[in-house]
Write a protein that holds these residues in place. Structure first.
Motif, PDB file in Angstrom:
ATOM      1  N   SER A 126      50.432 -19.366  88.296  1.00 22.64           N
ATOM      2  CA  SER A 126      51.268 -18.195  88.534  1.00 22.64           C
ATOM      3  C   SER A 126      51.257 -17.264  87.326  1.00 22.64           C
ATOM      4  O   SER A 126      50.948 -17.686  86.208  1.00 22.64           O
ATOM      5  CB  SER A 126      52.712 -18.623  88.837  1.00 22.64           C
ATOM      6  OG  SER A 126      53.367 -19.066  87.662  1.00 22.64           O
ATOM      7  N   PRO A 127      51.603 -15.992  87.516  1.00 22.40           N
ATOM      8  CA  PRO A 127      51.589 -15.008  86.427  1.00 22.40           C
ATOM      9  C   PRO A 127      52.933 -14.859  85.707  1.00 22.40           C
ATOM     10  O   PRO A 127      53.110 -13.927  84.934  1.00 22.40           O
ATOM     11  CB  PRO A 127      51.240 -13.712  87.159  1.00 22.40           C
ATOM     12  CG  PRO A 127      51.889 -13.873  88.493  1.00 22.40           C
ATOM     13  CD  PRO A 127      51.812 -15.336  88.827  1.00 22.40           C
ATOM     14  N   LEU A 159      51.759 -23.146 100.396  1.00 24.55           N
ATOM     15  CA  LEU A 159      50.961 -22.167 101.140  1.00 24.55           C
ATOM     16  C   LEU A 159      51.235 -20.744 100.653  1.00 24.55           C
ATOM     17  O   LEU A 159      50.305 -19.937 100.507  1.00 24.55           O
ATOM     18  CB  LEU A 159      51.250 -22.284 102.641  1.00 24.55           C
ATOM     19  CG  LEU A 159      50.678 -23.519 103.346  1.00 24.55           C
ATOM     20  CD1 LEU A 159      51.108 -23.548 104.808  1.00 24.55           C
ATOM     21  CD2 LEU A 159      49.156 -23.543 103.249  1.00 24.55           C
ATOM     22  N   LEU A 160      52.489 -20.418 100.396  1.00 23.86           N
ATOM     23  CA  LEU A 160      52.805 -19.075  99.892  1.00 23.86           C
ATOM     24  C   LEU A 160      52.203 -18.844  98.515  1.00 23.86           C
ATOM     25  O   LEU A 160      51.725 -17.742  98.208  1.00 23.86           O
ATOM     26  CB  LEU A 160      54.320 -18.860  99.844  1.00 23.86           C
ATOM     27  CG  LEU A 160      55.030 -18.681 101.186  1.00 23.86           C
ATOM     28  CD1 LEU A 160      56.517 -18.449 100.978  1.00 23.86           C
ATOM     29  CD2 LEU A 160      54.422 -17.541 102.002  1.00 23.86           C
ATOM     30  N   TRP A 161      52.207 -19.877  97.673  1.00 23.09           N
ATOM     31  CA  TRP A 161      51.620 -19.701  96.339  1.00 23.09           C
ATOM     32  C   TRP A 161      50.102 -19.544  96.439  1.00 23.09           C
ATOM     33  O   TRP A 161      49.507 -18.800  95.659  1.00 23.09           O
ATOM     34  CB  TRP A 161      51.972 -20.875  95.432  1.00 23.09           C
ATOM     35  CG  TRP A 161      53.430 -21.242  95.367  1.00 23.09           C
ATOM     36  CD1 TRP A 161      53.943 -22.475  95.085  1.00 23.09           C
ATOM     37  CD2 TRP A 161      54.582 -20.390  95.547  1.00 23.09           C
ATOM     38  NE1 TRP A 161      55.310 -22.453  95.099  1.00 23.09           N
ATOM     39  CE2 TRP A 161      55.738 -21.191  95.369  1.00 23.09           C
ATOM     40  CE3 TRP A 161      54.745 -19.052  95.845  1.00 23.09           C
ATOM     41  CZ2 TRP A 161      57.033 -20.682  95.481  1.00 23.09           C
ATOM     42  CZ3 TRP A 161      56.038 -18.540  95.964  1.00 23.09           C
ATOM     43  CH2 TRP A 161      57.147 -19.335  95.780  1.00 23.09           C
ATOM     44  N   LEU A 162      49.474 -20.205  97.403  1.00 23.74           N
ATOM     45  CA  LEU A 162      48.036 -20.002  97.621  1.00 23.74           C
ATOM     46  C   LEU A 162      47.759 -18.575  98.107  1.00 23.74           C
ATOM     47  O   LEU A 162      46.761 -17.965  97.715  1.00 23.74           O
ATOM     48  CB  LEU A 162      47.504 -21.024  98.626  1.00 23.74           C
ATOM     49  CG  LEU A 162      47.435 -22.476  98.138  1.00 23.74           C
ATOM     50  CD1 LEU A 162      47.059 -23.407  99.286  1.00 23.74           C
ATOM     51  CD2 LEU A 162      46.422 -22.614  96.996  1.00 23.74           C
ATOM     52  N   VAL A 163      48.636 -18.062  98.959  1.00 22.19           N
ATOM     53  CA  VAL A 163      48.521 -16.670  99.397  1.00 22.19           C
ATOM     54  C   VAL A 163      48.584 -15.739  98.197  1.00 22.19           C
ATOM     55  O   VAL A 163      47.795 -14.791  98.064  1.00 22.19           O
ATOM     56  CB  VAL A 163      49.624 -16.329 100.415  1.00 22.19           C
ATOM     57  CG1 VAL A 163      49.730 -14.815 100.621  1.00 22.19           C
ATOM     58  CG2 VAL A 163      49.356 -17.017 101.743  1.00 22.19           C
ATOM     59  N   ALA A 164      49.535 -15.991  97.300  1.00 20.82           N
ATOM     60  CA  ALA A 164      49.676 -15.142  96.115  1.00 20.82           C
ATOM     61  C   ALA A 164      48.443 -15.211  95.225  1.00 20.82           C
ATOM     62  O   ALA A 164      48.059 -14.208  94.606  1.00 20.82           O
ATOM     63  CB  ALA A 164      50.916 -15.564  95.325  1.00 20.82           C
ATOM     64  N   LEU A 323      57.814 -15.043  95.647  1.00 17.89           N
ATOM     65  CA  LEU A 323      56.476 -14.632  96.076  1.00 17.89           C
ATOM     66  C   LEU A 323      56.215 -13.173  95.721  1.00 17.89           C
ATOM     67  O   LEU A 323      55.157 -12.838  95.156  1.00 17.89           O
ATOM     68  CB  LEU A 323      56.335 -14.832  97.589  1.00 17.89           C
ATOM     69  CG  LEU A 323      55.054 -14.246  98.213  1.00 17.89           C
ATOM     70  CD1 LEU A 323      53.831 -15.016  97.751  1.00 17.89           C
ATOM     71  CD2 LEU A 323      55.150 -14.227  99.735  1.00 17.89           C
ATOM     72  N   HIS A 324      57.144 -12.285  96.033  1.00 22.29           N
ATOM     73  CA  HIS A 324      56.903 -10.860  95.793  1.00 22.29           C
ATOM     74  C   HIS A 324      56.982 -10.504  94.313  1.00 22.29           C
ATOM     75  O   HIS A 324      56.366  -9.524  93.876  1.00 22.29           O
ATOM     76  CB  HIS A 324      57.865 -10.019  96.635  1.00 22.29           C
ATOM     77  CG  HIS A 324      57.456  -9.937  98.071  1.00 22.29           C
ATOM     78  ND1 HIS A 324      57.761 -10.922  98.987  1.00 22.29           N
ATOM     79  CD2 HIS A 324      56.720  -9.009  98.747  1.00 22.29           C
ATOM     80  CE1 HIS A 324      57.255 -10.601 100.163  1.00 22.29           C
ATOM     81  NE2 HIS A 324      56.626  -9.449 100.052  1.00 22.29           N
TER      82      HIS A 324
END
Length: 500
Positions: A126-127, A159-164, A323-324
């Motif tokens: 993550s950033p 799954l959401l972190w993979l999307v990001a 996520l956003h």
């Protein structure tokens, strides 16, 4: 492509063809950081390993396990999903160990493993600033509510972190991004809205910002349409479905759902939570992801208000906030708000989320302690009591669907009043089975025993109502944990028939 260092971390950046601003994607570099991240992940794994055996699963958890174990994959998809009201990715995943005869604790082990996978992605990919990456995996929803407690939401976080992760290069590899979002839609009805919202935003940005011709958008639009039709066909209500398709809407429900899922999913103080969301919203605007956030959140709130919600659904609102924030940090878009410096919004939002994470870690710690010290559900104790005394071999009636969680500790379904309507051990939300859930139906045939479930608020066991011809034999207490307290009971009352 170029890189620059900060916080002991290397940022790999890709220039967007529509902007001069770089879009960063963090790749950990410092050995010290790796040691810290691995230590955090190990600590979380140890905590999960200690809590999972102590956690007593309740109905929402065991229902999915029984469905995966006792129904065929085809029936899961096309027969029972419409009664569950949810796409079946979670059930199909559980099918593998459940049909292989794995012990029931596997259910919570899978959920905890998914929470660890999500934690690893937050820590290593993550950033966020390092201090926030350390805190987020231990927050209440990401560790306890969607990790120790095993439900389909456990799939959503990784799954959401993979999307990001694939978001920065979504226009270079669109199928990878859209494909991930279509997988997200199969997690739950709520996740279907989240994934669909992000797909729509992708199509809009591809056409408006990237100037893609309409012909290039057609395959992705068709894929999204087919996915939507698949979900609708799966979940279209059956004629014998018990319960109204929509909740009765009134002002009290609107305020309660809005407050519990939007604000209290972030912090225990609605006014402070509103400030956190406002700061995040400003940051999202400056990075061009505000519309995506608002579309997904408002859709979820509509589902909560008009269809169904429980307080734990608010974790998805919190997940969308994180996520956003991730998407905003890697977005190449730059907009200004008044005289506030552009670089100020990431710092302001990171500070607000750090405070939020610290409070939620307190929730996690208290929830874990309560799960260790108290029974989350009385189902395990009830199953042991029935089994050790041979009561499960006698005639016993069950009242309330929650009693099905007791079956996780038995080798058969002894509930003679509802077993004929249950394909195995899972509950089917049909009018037929509920017809027997009445006081008259409960005592019909004079069973030797009656087991009644009680999920009450406040979370305090009460003196149960008397049943003519029956005496209370035992109370199996359980309390569903919520943040730093208890939400409601998950207790069971066992009655024994007495001689007239």
């Amino acid at each position: 492509m170029f890189s620059y260092g900060t916080f002991g971390t290397r940022f790999v950046c890709f220039r967007n063809p529509m902007s001069d601003q770089p879009s960063p994607s963090i790749v950990p570099e410092s050995n010290a950081w790796r040691i810290v991240a691995i230590a955090v992940l190990t600590l979380l794994a140890v905590a999960a390993a200690l809590l999972v055996p102590e956690h007593e699963p309740w109905f929402d958890e065991v229902q999915a396990w029984f469905l995966a174990r006792d129904a065929s994959p085809w029936d899961v998809l096309w027969k029972y999903a419409r009664y569950e009201g949810s796409p079946s990715l979670w059930h199909l995943l559980l099918t593998i160990p459940a049909k292989a005869g794995a012990p029931a604790i596997t259910l919570n082990c899978i959920s905890a493993a998914l929470a660890m996978a999500g934690a690893a992605l937050l820590l290593f990919r993550s950033p966020f600033p390092p201090y926030l990456r350390v805190l987020l995996p231990a927050t209440y929803f990401f560790f306890y509510q969607y990790g120790i407690v095993a439900r389909n939401y456990a799939l959503l976080m990784p799954l959401l972190w993979l999307v990001a992760m694939v978001f920065p290069r979504r226009f270079e590899h669109p199928w990878r991004y859209v494909g991930m979002l279509l997988v997200v839609t199969q997690v739950s009805l709520h996740a279907a809205w989240i994934g669909g919202s992000l797909v729509l935003c992708f199509l809009w940005d591809a056409w408006r910002r990237e100037k893609w011709p309409l012909a290039r958008l057609v395959p992705f639009t068709l894929a999204f349409a087919v996915d939507t039709v698949f979900i609708v066909a799966q979940l279209w209500p059956s004629a014998d479905l018990f319960g109204p398709p929509w909740e009765k809407m009134d002002q009290a429900r609107f305020i309660t759902a809005f407050n519990e899922t939007l604000f209290l999913s972030v912090l225990p103080w609605p006014a402070v939570a509103a400030v956190v969301l406002l700061c995040a919203g400003c940051f999202f605007y400056t990075r061009g992801v505000l519309f995506s956030y608002l579309l997904s959140v408002t859709g979820l709130l509509a589902l909560f208000i008009f269809r169904f919600y429980s307080v734990w659904h608010g974790g998805m609102i919190f997940a969308l906030l994180i996520l956003h924030t991730w998407l905003a940090l890697v977005s190449p878009v730059r907009r200004s708000i008044g005289s506030v410096a552009d670089r100020s919004w990431p710092a302001i939002t990171a500070g607000a989320l750090t405070f939020t994470a610290i409070v939620q870690i307190y929730w996690s710690a208290m929830a874990g302690w309560h799960d260790w010290k108290f029974a989350y559900s009385g189902s395990r104790e009830a199953a042991e009591y029935l089994r050790e005394r041979g009561i499960d071999k006698q005639r016993i009636h069950a009242f309330k669907f929650a009693t099905c969680s007791v079956l996780i500790g038995l080798d058969h379904n002894p509930f003679t009043n509802i077993a004929p309507y249950m394909p195995g051990s899972f509950w089917v939300w049909r009018e037929q089975i509920f017809a027997w859930q009445t006081p008259a139906g409960l005592v019909e045939g004079k069973p030797d025993w009656i087991l009644a479930g009680a999920q009450l608020r406040p979370a305090v066991d009460v003196v149960p109502p008397p049943l003519p011809g029956y005496a209370l034999d035992h109370v199996f207490s359980g309390r569903i944990i919520w943040k730093d307290g208890f939400y409601r009971t998950d207790s069971y009352y066992l009655y024994k028939r007495v001689a007239p």
